[in-house]
Structure formats: C-alpha cells, structure tokens
Design a protein around this motif. Structure first.
Motif: not given
Length: 276
Positions: A227-237
C-alpha cells in the motif's frame, strides 16, 4: 464457522483488501457472514464461500461489511492546519494562478474527511481561489461512497465543526440530519480505490497531498508495504502524505522524508527517488 472456515475467509479478505481477519475476531466475522448468508439464501458457509468466489457483486457486499468507517468532520484538525499553513504554500511555489493542485483522501469513508479539507481551505487558506483545487475521496467500500455523495450527516459527525461553519455549509436540520450544500458536495470527486491493488491506485492519477489515516494499522506487513509503495507512486515528487497519529511511515518504508512542521509531522516523497 470452523477454525478452517475462519482461515479461508481471512485469507480471501486479505487477498482482496490487505486487512487481517482471524480467530481473534471470530464474533465480528460470524455476525457479518451470517448476515450475508441470510441475504443470499445460503445454508452453509461452504456454499456461501463458493458463491463469493464466483460472484463479484457479492464480494463487494462482503467487503463493505468488513470495512471500518469511523470518522467525523475536522478529525485530526492539526493536520488541516498544517495543510493550509505549511504544505500548500510550499506546493504552490513556482506555480501560476489557476494551476491544478490535487488532494486525495483515502480511505474517505462517508465523506467527512475530504469535505473537511474543502471547508477548511475555504475558511483558512486565503489563496484557495487562486488555484484549481481538486479534492478526491476514495474508498474500497462502495456503500460509503454513495453515502458520501449524498452528504447527509448527523449531530455527532458535525460536533467538531464551528457552529458558524455548520450554518454556512449545511442545509437546515431535517429529521435530525443536515445536508451539505450542493456547491460543497460538488467540490469533491468520489472514486472507488483499493490500496493494495496497484492498478486501482494508479487509476487515480498523481497528487500533491494525500491524507491516508488510520487504515494501515489494519494491514499486515506485506500488505502495508504494498500500500505504501502504491501511495508513493501516487505522489508527485515533493508531495506529502499525512498518516493517522498512531501510524509511522519510518517503520514501513525508507522512501519518504520525515518533515516536522509547526502543526504536524508529515512524510514527503523526495524530489529524487530512492530505493527502500
């Protein structure tokens, strides 16, 4: 239900949602399974289990029963203060008036949290009209999404809101409830999303700020990391994620930077990616 039945159902729910249900929650599980067996006319757990493996609609009904939807307006208000005082001013640096700023509330439950963001910004961020603010609320529970779109709330949900805000943003009391005014209901987009389904999360696009509070505590370690990896990918840098007060990103992933602001501790996706 036998111990094996509990294990089979727990494994099924874990695959679908990432949440953990086992023998310790037997009473909670049995009550909900009994409700669905009665609704579908199934006489045995084996028959019901075969049914959910073959029927996507029933899976949706089952998941809806097992999700936790406790929330209210202005929950963890210090994070909303951090949003308007610290996060958004950083995010809009270098952006032009009218540029898009995306905020995601996941899971959003019955809508109190994403609507709180909209009300808070109207009340507390002077630049709210200078940018195109898009607020998205998502949840795995399809029933709470319908409730969120209806925007109808009881006294308890509104108890933390200032009375003048209640008067401004809600219709008069009707049968003990107040409905959010139409402009506010239309200010939040609601979608279905499953945090442990990468495709489901990716479909939401990327965000500048994510509020993901009090859900990771229900996952096991592997589901939590996914879930956290998916959330990371959902954020702009450079984007931010706000967790619940009992949750810590540093115990899950090293990919985020911990940021201490005046009002809250939040986690930031670095401008340059790192592994971990």
């Amino acid at each position: 239900m036998s111990a094996d039945d509990i294990r089979r159902l727990g494994a099924f729910l874990h695959r679908r949602t990432g949440m953990i249900f086992g023998e310790a929650k037997r009473y909670y599980i049995e009550r909900r399974i009994a409700d669905r067996m009665a609704a579908t006319g199934m006489r045995t757990f084996n028959a019901y289990f075969a049914h959910i493996e073959a029927d996507g609609v029933e899976v949706e009904q089952l998941i809806n029963l097992f999700t936790v939807n406790e929330t209210y307006f202005y929950r963890e208000e210090h994070q909303l203060s951090c949003l308007s005082r610290s996060l958004l001013p950083e995010i809009v640096q270098g952006r032009k008036p009218g540029d898009l700023v995306r905020i995601w509330s996941v899971p959003c439950s019955t809508g109190e949290e994403p609507y709180s963001i909209a009300i808070w910004l109207l009340e507390n961020w002077p630049m709210v009209d200078a940018y195109n603010i898009e607020i998205v609320g998502s949840d795995i529970d399809t029933q709470v999404l319908l409730d969120a779109q209806a925007g109808d709330y009881g006294e308890r949900a509104l108890s933390r809101l200032p009375s003048d805000a209640v008067e401004r943003y809600f219709e008069p009391v009707h049968e003990g409830h107040r409905r959010l005014i139409q402009d506010l209901r239309e200010s939040v987009k609601f979608t279905s999303a499953n945090l442990v389904d990468s495709a489901s999360v990716a479909a939401q696009g990327r965000f500048d700020v994510i509020f993901c509070r009090n859900v990771l505590i229900y996952f096991d370690d592997s589901s939590r990391l996914l879930a956290v990896d998916n959330l990371y990918d959902s954020l702009h840098p450079g984007g931010y994620i706000c967790l619940g007060h009992t949750e810590s990103m540093t115990r899950i992933s090293k990919r985020f930077d911990l940021r201490r602001f005046e009002d809250a501790i939040v986690y930031q996706r670095p401008g340059r990616d790192r592994d971990g």
